[in-house]
Scaffold this active site. Structure first.
Site, PDB file in Angstrom:
ATOM      1  CB  CYS A   9      41.813  40.787  33.293  1.00 33.58           C
ATOM      2  SG  CYS A   9      40.523  40.260  32.140  1.00 33.58           S
ATOM      3  NE  ARG A  48      39.912  41.680  36.422  1.00 37.02           N
ATOM      4  CZ  ARG A  48      40.841  41.005  37.080  1.00 37.02           C
ATOM      5  NH1 ARG A  48      41.517  41.585  38.054  1.00 37.02           N
ATOM      6  NH2 ARG A  48      41.118  39.742  36.764  1.00 37.02           N
ATOM      7  CG  ASP A  56      37.556  38.945  37.925  1.00 36.44           C
ATOM      8  OD1 ASP A  56      36.619  39.463  37.287  1.00 36.44           O
ATOM      9  OD2 ASP A  56      38.062  37.845  37.622  1.00 36.44           O
TER      10      ASP A  56
END
Length: 168
Positions: free
Chosen positions: A7, A13, A125
């Protein structure tokens, strides 16, 4: 098989996807698969995952042992599959790829989700968002990881990645 989840900052994440994958792979008996994670940026190198991400993950029974790392081009040599959380992460990874072989290892996690009829979904996100964004993130990651584990077990992971590449 070595999988690296990626990520932006490697604190929300990708460590969540790593933790989910580790458990789901163990449950499926896929001991030959290892998982690590990294971020495309260096914002959180050496840091533990975000407290809200850890709290939601631990509530679901996941374990976190990772610290923030930045993805480097040499990581393509250490991974067989590089799993991006969103299209921006994917574009950053494609830019870092040194060869067509490196590019062939990149796939978005959403490519393994159960419903891709409307295209491949990004994992948004949750950084800076309320707690419910982390709940939604885990729900989405778990669904897609189940598909990834199924593809690993069925031997179709590279086929899914190839189809995804054709839609980039």
């Amino acid at each position: 098989m070595r999988i690296m989840t990626v990520c932006l900052g490697n604190i929300c994440r990708s460590p969540a996807a790593e933790a989910v994958l580790v458990r789901r792979l163990a449950e499926a008996g896929l001991d030959h698969v290892s998982v690590s994670s990294a971020g495309t940026a260096d914002y959180h190198v050496g840091e533990r995952p975000h407290p809200t991400s850890v709290a939601e993950g631990e509530r679901r029974g996941y374990v976190f042992s990772t610290r923030g790392a930045q993805f480097e081009p040499e990581d393509f040599d250490r991974a067989d599959l590089v799993v991006a959380m969103d299209s921006s992460n994917e574009a950053e990874l494609v830019a870092l790829a040194r060869t067509p072989q490196d590019r062939s290892k990149i796939v978005r996690l959403g490519a393994f989700a159960p419903d891709t009829t409307d295209g491949i979904l990004d994992v948004p996100d949750p950084w800076g968002e309320p707690d419910h964004a982390y709940v939604a993130m885990y729900d989405q990651i778990e669904d897609a990881v189940d598909g990834l584990v199924r593809a690993l077990r069925d031997g179709t992971v590279h086929e899914v990645a190839a189809v995804h590449r054709d839609t980039r």
